[in-house]
Enzyme design. Structure first.
Site, PDB file in Angstrom:
ATOM      1  CD  GLU A 109      -3.776  -5.851   3.614  1.00 18.62           C
ATOM      2  OE1 GLU A 109      -4.631  -5.008   3.975  1.00 18.62           O
ATOM      3  OE2 GLU A 109      -2.553  -5.686   3.779  1.00 18.62           O
ATOM      4  CD  GLU A 165      -3.042  -1.071   2.201  1.00 16.95           C
ATOM      5  OE1 GLU A 165      -2.961  -0.199   3.086  1.00 16.95           O
ATOM      6  OE2 GLU A 165      -3.941  -1.924   2.185  1.00 16.95           O
TER       7      GLU A 165
HETATM    8  O1  IFM Z   1      -4.480  -3.128   8.881  1.00 16.07           O
HETATM    9  C1  IFM Z   1      -4.384  -2.634   7.596  1.00 16.07           C
HETATM   10  C2  IFM Z   1      -3.172  -3.200   6.888  1.00 16.07           C
HETATM   11  O2  IFM Z   1      -2.006  -2.950   7.576  1.00 16.07           O
HETATM   12  C3  IFM Z   1      -3.038  -2.600   5.511  1.00 16.07           C
HETATM   13  N1  IFM Z   1      -4.279  -2.709   4.785  1.00 16.07           N
HETATM   14  C4  IFM Z   1      -5.496  -2.309   5.429  1.00 16.07           C
HETATM   15  C5  IFM Z   1      -5.609  -2.974   6.778  1.00 16.07           C
HETATM   16  C6  IFM Z   1      -6.913  -2.543   7.474  1.00 16.07           C
HETATM   17  O3  IFM Z   1      -6.910  -1.165   7.667  1.00 16.07           O
END
Ligand code: IFM
Length: 454
Positions: A355, A163
């Site tokens: 994710e 990210e």
């Molecule tokens: O917890 C975070 C993660 O570290 C990165 N992506 C989003 C998740 C939820 O906010």
């Protein structure tokens, strides 16, 4: 058609959010460690010093992953645990933790997926300017060499960065995440170029230092606009917005980070928007930055929608009364259809969902179980959309739910529970939530379970 036979069903975490073991066994200070110790940054003044104590309990955690039936587990390496000063002396004890974790996973039949950078930059490097320093790509190259030298041959799947939108956008431009800076446009463009170079150097290291076959990608997020209908015009409008570059939003989009790496050039429109400020990269640098990758990882939580909004009360992605998670994020399962579709059609790489999940109000019920039916419904809806993308011909190689366990949610502290496994932070007791048992059946049936109620 459904999910492919060797689909990487898994769950994800990140070092800083689960490990704890603050400064233990020679670990150095990271920027999150530091800013958590300063008042005003984290809800209730919390910190990740203990978190889920995964550093000490990783065996128990891997056993739980095995019980759920995970085929893969995505985790990250803590740079300051491995190189306490960011470069130079290696902390062998810290490195051994990851080596042991990988062995434990492999023995349990779980494929390790490693992310090199999930935000906790060593403090020593931050003090030298962090990603603003033109030396930063070399620091990252050195770090990658250390990790690849230790885990190469046992770890096949690698992601360079998690990210960019968050650690660069929120961390260095908006000032809403560590290190809470608000840099100007010129600086952010230079920071981006350093991150592109760092990515390229890390890929070279992974390709050159590991003899066995490796699968390399990255794990960005980015606003994916959802069309208001399935009409071609609406879909094309959403696609165009999802890859647009503007001075205000470029750091949060997909093209700014994706195009240089996957297409070998800045996105269309960047030259007009940024003019002379656009950093010049040599041919050699472009070549290294855009060397072929094996997949496009994507973190997907909510689609961006443009519905009637009340600006005084709702965020841009929600409409009055819309379903939202505890984070306030819109429940928009279609993002798992449109994101893979748009990204595959632009970059032509297999998609790995790195994710996806939700924060909910979970607690242990009187019967000792955690009844998170909202999470089951959420995951079910999103997986149905992902399967729709697969059925439409998008190659999707895996899905990692966020997260394997409740953990330290950055500025929200422990307030947000995203896990399949409930953590009692007072006792460190782990309890599999109902969603973990449901996900277990999804994995065992290679996705058939998601059709049970339809
Ligand atoms: O917890 C975070 C993660 O570290 C990165 N992506 C989003 C998740 C939820 O906010």
């Amino acid at each position: 058609m459904g999910f492919q036979k060797d689909f990487l069903w898994g769950a994800a975490s990140a070092a800083h959010q689960v490990e704890g073991a603050y400064l233990e066994d020679g670990k150095g200070l990271g920027i999150w460690d530091y800013f958590e110790s300063q008042p005003g940054h984290i809800a209730c003044g919390e910190n990740a010093n203990t978190a889920c104590d995964h550093y000490h309990r990783y065996k128990e955690d891997v056993a739980l992953m095995k019980k759920i039936g995970l085929k893969s587990y995505r985790f990250s390496i803590s740079w300051p645990r491995v190189l306490p000063e960011g470069t130079g002396t290696v902390n062998e004890k810290g490195l051994k933790f990851y080596s042991d974790l990988v062995d434990e996973l492999l023995a349990a039949g779980i494929e390790p997926l490693v992310t090199l950078y999930h935000w906790n930059l060593p403090m020593a490097l931050y003090e030298k300017g962090g990603w603003k320093n033109p030396e930063s790509p070399k620091w990252f190259e050195e770090y990658t060499k250390v990790v690849a030298g230790c885990l190469g041959g046992r770890v096949k799947y690698w992601m360079t960065f998690n990210e960019y939108q968050m650690f660069a956008g929120l961390g260095l431009s908006v000032g809403a995440m560590a290190p809470f800076e608000t840099n100007d446009l010129k600086t952010m463009l230079e920071v981006s170029a350093n991150i592109f170079r760092a990515h390229g150097k890390a890929v070279s290291v992974l390709r050159n230092c590991i003899e066995q076959q490796v699968m390399i990608g990255m794990a960005p997020t980015g606003n994916v606009w959802l069309p208001e209908s399935g009409d071609i015009e609406a879909v094309e409008k959403a696609r165009a917005k999802s890859f647009a570059v503007s001075e205000e939003m470029f750091l949060f989009g997909n093209a700014w980070w994706g195009d240089p790496v996957y297409l070998g050039h800045y996105p269309e429109g960047a030259a007009e928007v940024f003019g002379d400020l656009l950093p010049e990269l040599s041919d050699e640098e472009w070549k290294e930055i855009s060397q072929p990758l094996d997949f496009y990882g994507f973190n997907a939580y909510e689609g961006t929608i443009e519905y009637p909004i009340r600006e005084d009360r709702y965020n841009t992605y929600a409409y009055q009364g819309s379903p939202r998670t505890s984070m306030g994020w819109s429940v928009t399962p279609e993002v798992l259809y449109y994101a893979p579709k748009f990204l595959y059609e632009r970059y032509h790489k297999p998609i790995l969902v790195t994710e996806n999940g939700m924060a909910g109000m979970d607690w242990v019920a009187l019967d000792g179980k955690v009844h998170d039916s909202h999470r089951i419904d959420f995951l079910n809806r999103y997986l149905l959309e992902l399967e729709r993308a697969v059925d439409d011909g998008v190659p999707v190689i895996g899905y990692q739910t966020w997260s394997i366990m409740d953990n330290f949610e950055w500025c929200h502290g422990y307030n947000m529970r995203f896990g399949l496994i409930y953590i009692d932070y007072q006792t460190q007791k782990r309890t599999l939530k109902d969603s973990a048992y449901w996900y277990s059946e999804v994995i065992a049936t290679n996705g058939e379970k998601i059709h049970e109620n339809y």
